[in-house]
Design a protein around this motif. Structure first.
Motif, short mmCIF file in Angstrom:
data_model
loop_
_atom_site.label_atom_id
_atom_site.label_comp_id
_atom_site.label_asym_id
_atom_site.label_seq_id
_atom_site.Cartn_x
_atom_site.Cartn_y
_atom_site.Cartn_z
N LYS A 303 0.82 -1.21 0.00
CA LYS A 303 0.00 0.00 0.00
C LYS A 303 0.87 1.27 0.00
CE LYS A 303 -2.28 -1.44 3.67
NZ LYS A 303 -1.93 -2.87 3.80
N THR A 304 2.08 1.15 0.57
CA THR A 304 2.90 2.35 0.72
C THR A 304 3.23 2.99 -0.62
OG1 THR A 304 3.90 1.16 2.56
CG2 THR A 304 4.92 3.23 1.94
N ALA A 307 0.40 4.88 -1.90
CA ALA A 307 0.28 6.15 -1.19
C ALA A 307 1.27 7.17 -1.75
CB ALA A 307 0.52 5.93 0.30
N ALA A 325 -0.11 8.54 10.58
CA ALA A 325 -0.02 7.18 11.12
C ALA A 325 -0.43 7.19 12.58
CB ALA A 325 1.40 6.66 10.97
N HIS A 334 7.27 5.19 7.99
CA HIS A 334 6.80 5.75 6.73
C HIS A 334 7.77 6.83 6.25
CE1 HIS A 334 3.18 3.63 6.13
NE2 HIS A 334 2.53 4.12 7.17
N ASP A 398 -3.12 6.15 7.41
CA ASP A 398 -2.74 4.74 7.44
C ASP A 398 -3.29 4.09 8.69
OD1 ASP A 398 -1.64 2.39 6.68
OD2 ASP A 398 0.39 2.89 7.30
N GLU A 399 -3.66 2.82 8.56
CA GLU A 399 -4.14 2.04 9.71
C GLU A 399 -5.27 2.77 10.40
OE1 GLU A 399 -2.44 -0.41 9.34
OE2 GLU A 399 -0.40 0.14 8.83
N MET A 424 -6.20 4.04 4.45
CA MET A 424 -5.66 2.70 4.17
C MET A 424 -5.84 1.81 5.39
SD MET A 424 -2.20 3.49 2.02
CE MET A 424 -1.13 3.81 3.39
N GLY A 555 3.05 -2.18 10.41
CA GLY A 555 3.87 -1.37 9.51
C GLY A 555 5.37 -1.60 9.49
#
Ligand code: ADP
Ligand code: MG
Length: 699
Positions: A303-304, A307, A325, A334, A398-399, A424, A555
Motif C-alpha cells: 500500500k505504501t 500512497a 499514522a 513511513h 494509514d491504519e 488505508m 507497519g
C-alpha cells in the motif's frame, strides 16, 4: 394530531402510571411505537397443551393445563420454597417456586384451572417445573392458544418489580389488537412488490405474534431489509451531500514528479492490483468531487507505494500531501521509507510527531505554511490547530482503525480547500463489514501480493518445545536471517509488561547468549527516540533478534527478518496475530511464524490458532474474526450505525445487506433528493432518524 404510535404506554389497558414508569426507566419504552419496536428475541411454542402422562423426559419447555393443589411453603433459608401439585387428569407434576412465595401462598386458587408454561426438570427422580409461568384459564384465553409466544428482553430491575415477560406480552398484544393499531409504511411500493414484502404493519404484528414459523421468517426478512436499507441509504446520502457541498480540488494532470518517479525510480514493477487501484484513485481526483476512498490491502500487499504515487499526483497539481499514522514508530517507518524516494525527486518531506522539538517545530510549521514542504508525515500531532498547510490536497491515513472519528474530522480545517482523503486499512475487513462501517466511502482493494512472495509457514507449538524452537532460530540466524520474538502486552500494567518482557529476554538469551547473538528490545515504555534507535539497529541488521511487545504490530518493514515467534499466542486476537505475522514474509526467503501456546485452550482460542495455521489470507481471517467476535466488537463499528441494528446481523444476513445496498443506490440514482412522490415514505422515515449532521464532516 400525533400518530397513535406516539401514545404513551400508560394509556394501554391494564398498564397504569407506576408500571409504565418502571418500563420507561428500565427499557426506554415510552410510547406504543417504542413498545412495538421492542422486538422479541425468541418465541416459545404454545401451539398445544401437553398431557402430564405424555411427558417423556426433562429439559423441554411445554405448556400444561390443570388444577393446582398447594402443598405450601417448605424448607428454610435458601431452600425455602412454595410447592404445589398440578393435576390434569392424566397425572401429577410438582411445581416449585423459590421467589414470590408469600404472594403465591396468598393468591393461588385451588380447584380452578391454570395454564402452566415451563421447563421440565428431573429432580430426585421425579419431574418438576421450577418457576413456571402460571395463568388462570379465563373465558378469554381458554380457546385462544397463542401459537408462538414472544419472549422479550427484560431487565433485573423490572423483574424485581414483578414485571415479567408475560406483562410485556400482554401489552404488545393489547397494542396490536387495538382497533387503532396502525404502523405507517416506510418502504416504497415498488420495493414492497419487488421483494414480495408484507406491509410494515403486518410484519411488525407477525414479528410479535406470528401465526406460523414461516410468517415469522418472512416478517424478519422484511424488517431486516428495512434496517439495512436505511443504514445504506444514510451512508449514500451522506456521500451525496458531501459531494454537493464541497468542491474537490481537481487534479488535472499526471505531472513531472509522478512521471519521473514512475519511469526512473520505481523500485519494482507494480502488481496488476496496485495499478488497478492507482487508476481508480486517479479517476477520483479529476472529477471535481472530493474523494473519500478506502484502500484495503492485506499486510504486505504494497500500500505504501500506492500512497507515494497518490501523494505525487497532488504535488504535481500544486498541492501538498500528508500522511498520518497512528503511532510514532509507524510515522518514523513511513518517513524513512518515503524519504529516499522523495529526495531523489528533489522534493521535501518532513516528519512531525509529538516528540519533535519545539525549535524544529516552529521552523517546520513555517516551511509548511509557505509551501516549501511537499509531504508531511506524522502522527496525531498533524491535526493540532497550529499545523497549517499552504495548500493541502491529499491526506493519506494509514491504519485508520485507530484513528478516532473526531480526529479525522479535524483534517478538514487544515487548509482552505478540502483535501482528498485516502484511508488505508492494514487489517482487511469482510465486504459486509466494509459496506456497513465504511458505507460512505468508495472502496478499492489490492487483492494480489507482489510476485515471488513465498507463503509464510505457520505452526503451533507447546511451551515444552522451546529448546527445539531455539535450535531452529539458531539455524536461521546462522543463515543470516533475523528474528522477531513477541510477548503479549499485559493489560493496564506497563510495569508488569516490562517485567514480562525482561524475563522473556532472560529466557531467550539463556538459549541464544550474547555476544554470539545480538538483541534489540522494543516496548511501550521506551521514549520515541529510543524506540527509533532500537528499530534502526534491527533494520540495519546490527542485531539478530528483536524482543518486543505488540508495538511492532503494524507497519514495521524489515525484509530480512524471516521468523516471528509469538509467546502466549492464545492471548492475541486474530487481527493482531495476522498483523504480527505480516512482519515476516517480506523478503525472498521462506518465512515462519511460530505460535507458542499453553495447553488447554478455550474453544475460541483454539479456533483462532487453527485459523492462523490454516491460512495466510487476511480476508479469510477477518471473516473468521467477525464470526467469532460479532460485529459489535470490531473496531470502528460504534459510529457506523451497525450497533443500532436490532434484527439484522451482518454475519448471517449478507444477501439482504447486498440487496438493500443495491436498492438504496438505485433509488438515489433515480431520485437523488427524494423529491418524487414515490419517495415519500423514505423521506418521512429519514426525518425520524436523529440528526447526524456531524457525519457530513467525517471522511
Ligand atoms: P503494506 O500494504 O503492508 O503497507 P508495504 O507497502 O509495506 O505493504 O509493502 C510491503 C513490502 O513489499 C515492502 O518491502 C515493499 O517495498 C514491497 N513491495 C510493494 N509492492 C511491491 C511490488 N509490486 N513488487 C515487489 N515488492 C513490492
Ligand atoms: Mg503499511
Amino acid at each position: 394530531m400525533p400518530h397513535w404510535l406516539e401514545t404513551g404506554i400508560e394509556y394501554l389497558k391494564g398498564v397504569g402510571p407506576q408500571r409504565a414508569e418502571a418500563i420507561k426507566k428500565e427499557l426506554g419504552i415510552h410510547t406504543l411505537g417504542d413498545l412495538l419496536s421492542h422486538y422479541p428475541f425468541r418465541h416459545e411454542d404454545r401451539s398445544r397443551i401437553y398431557t402430564i402422562s405424555s411427558i417423556q423426559g426433562d429439559g423441554i419447555w411445554l405448556q400444561l393445563q390443570g388444577v393446582i393443589r398447594p402443598t405450601g411453603i417448605v424448607g428454610s433459608g435458601k431452600g425455602r420454597r412454595y410447592t404445589a401439585q398440578l393435576n390434569d387428569g392424566t397425572g401429577e407434576i410438582t411445581l416449585v417456586w423459590f421467589k414470590g412465595i408469600v404472594y403465591l401462598d396468598r393468591f393461588i386458587k385451588t380447584q380452578t384451572p391454570y395454564r402452566i408454561f415451563g421447563k421440565i426438570n428431573l429432580f430426585n427422580g421425579a419431574l418438576n417445573i421450577a418457576h413456571p409461568e402460571i395463568e388462570l384459564v379465563t373465558a378469554e384465553n381458554s380457546s385462544s392458544l397463542l401459537t408462538l409466544s414472544p419472549v422479550y428482553p427484560l431487565t433485573e430491575g423490572l423483574k424485581r418489580k414483578k414485571i415479567e415477560n408475560r406483562f410485556l406480552v400482554q401489552m404488545a398484544h393489547a397494542a396490536v389488537t387495538s382497533n387503532q393499531f396502525d404502523i405507517p409504511e416506510n418502504l416504497p411500493d415498488a420495493i414492497l412488490s419487488k421483494f414480495k414484502f408484507a406491509s410494515r404493519k403486518d410484519a411488525v404484528k407477525e414479528l410479535h405474534f406470528p401465526q406460523t414459523l414461516q410468517r415469522l421468517e418472512e416478517a424478519k426478512r422484511r424488517l431486516k431489509f428495512e434496517e439495512l436499507f436505511y443504514l445504506q441509504l444514510r451512508h449514500l446520502i451522506l456521500k451525496g451531500n458531501r459531494n454537493r457541498s464541497f468542491k474537490g480540488i481537481v487534479f488535472e494532470k499526471v505531472g513531472v514528479h509522478f512521471n519521473n518517479f514512475y519511469t526512473n525510480f520505481l523500485p519494482f514493477e507494480l502488481t496488476q492490483a496496485q495499478k488497478k487501484v492507482l487508476k481508480e484513485i486517479r479517476n477520483d481526483l479529476k472529477t471535481g468531487l472530493q474523494s473519500n476512498r478506502l484502500l484495503q490491502g492485506d499486510v504486505g500487499s504494497g500500500k505504501t507505494i500506492v500512497a507515494m504515487l497518490t501523494m505525487l499526483l497532488a504535488i504535481d497539481n500544486g498541492c501538498q500531501s500528508s500522511m498520518m499514522a497512528p503511532t510514532e514508530i509507524l510515522a518514523f517507518q513511513h518517513y524513512y521509507s518515503l524519504q529516499p524516494w522523495v529526495n531523489k525527486l528533489g522534493l521535501r518531506i518532513e516528519l512531525l510527531t509529538g516528540s519533535t522539538s519545539k525549535k524544529k517545530r516552529i521552523l517546520l510549521l513555517d516551511s509548511l505554511a509557505s509551501g516549501e514542504i511537499n509531504i508531511l508525515v506524522g502522527t496525531h500531532a498533524l491535526i493540532e490547530k497550529d499545523v497549517v498547510f499552504k495548500k493541502l490536497g491529499m491526506v493519506i491515513i494509514d491504519e485508520q482503525h485507530r484513528f478516532g472519528v473526531a480526529q479525522r474530522a479535524k483534517l478538514w480545517t487544515k487548509g482552505n480547500a478540502i483535501p482528498h482523503v485516502l484511508v488505508m486499512t492494514a487489517t482487511p475487513i469482510p465486504r459486509t463489514l466494509a459496506m456497513t462501517v465504511y458505507g460512505d466511502l468508495d472502496v478499492c482493494v489490492i487483492d494480489e501480493m507482489p510476485a515471488g512472495r513465498i507463503p509464510i509457514i505457520t505452526v503451533n507449538r507447546q511451551e515444552s518445545m522451546r529448546p527445539a524452537i531455539m535450535d531452529f532460530l539458531r539455524k536461521e540466524i546462522a543463515k543470516g536471517r533475523q528474528v522477531y520474538y513477541v510477548f503479549p502486552l499485559i493489560e493496564d500494567s506497563e510495569k508488569l509488561d516490562l517485567n514480562s518482557l525482561m524475563s522473556g529476554y532472560d529466557m531467550v538469551s539463556g538459549y541464544l547468549p550474547p555476544p554470539d547473538f545480538t538483541f534489540s528490545i522494543l516496548h511501550g515504555k521506551l521514549k520515541p527516540a529510543e524506540k527509533e534507535t532500537e528499530m534502526q539497529k534491527f533494520k540495519l541488521h546490527q542485531t539478530d533478534i528483536m524482543i518486543a511487545t505488540t508495538v511492532i504490530e503494524v507497519g514495521v518493514d524489515v525484509p530480512n527478518a524471516s521468523v516471528i515467534v509469538i509467546e502466549n499466542a492464545e492471548r492475541f486476537g486474530l487481527a493482531q496475530l495476522h498483523q504480527l505475522r505480516g512482519r515476516v514474509g517480506r523478503g525472498n526467503e521462506q518465512s515462519y511464524c511460530i505460535l507458542i501456546t499453553k495447553s488447554g485452550l478455550s474453544e475460541n482460542g483454539r479456533k483462532r490458532i487453527n485459523t492462523m495455521v490454516r491460512t495466510n489470507d487476511g480476508f479469510e481471517i477477518a471473516k473468521v474474526d467477525l464470526e467469532l467476535r460479532g460485529p459489535g466488537e470490531i473496531d470502528g463499528t460504534k459510529q457506523s450505525g451497525l450497533l443500532e441494528l436490532k434484527l439484522a446481523d451482518i454475519r448471517f444476513d449478507e444477501s439482504i445487506l447486498i440487496a438493500s445496498r443495491v436498492e438504496a443506490q438505485q433509488w438515489l440514482l433515480e431520485d437523488e433528493l427524494l423529491v418524487k412522490p414515490e419517495s415519500k415514505p423514505i423521506h418521512q422515515e429519514l426525518q425520524k432518524i436523529p440528526n447526524r449532521t456531524v457525519w457530513s464532516k467525517i471522511s
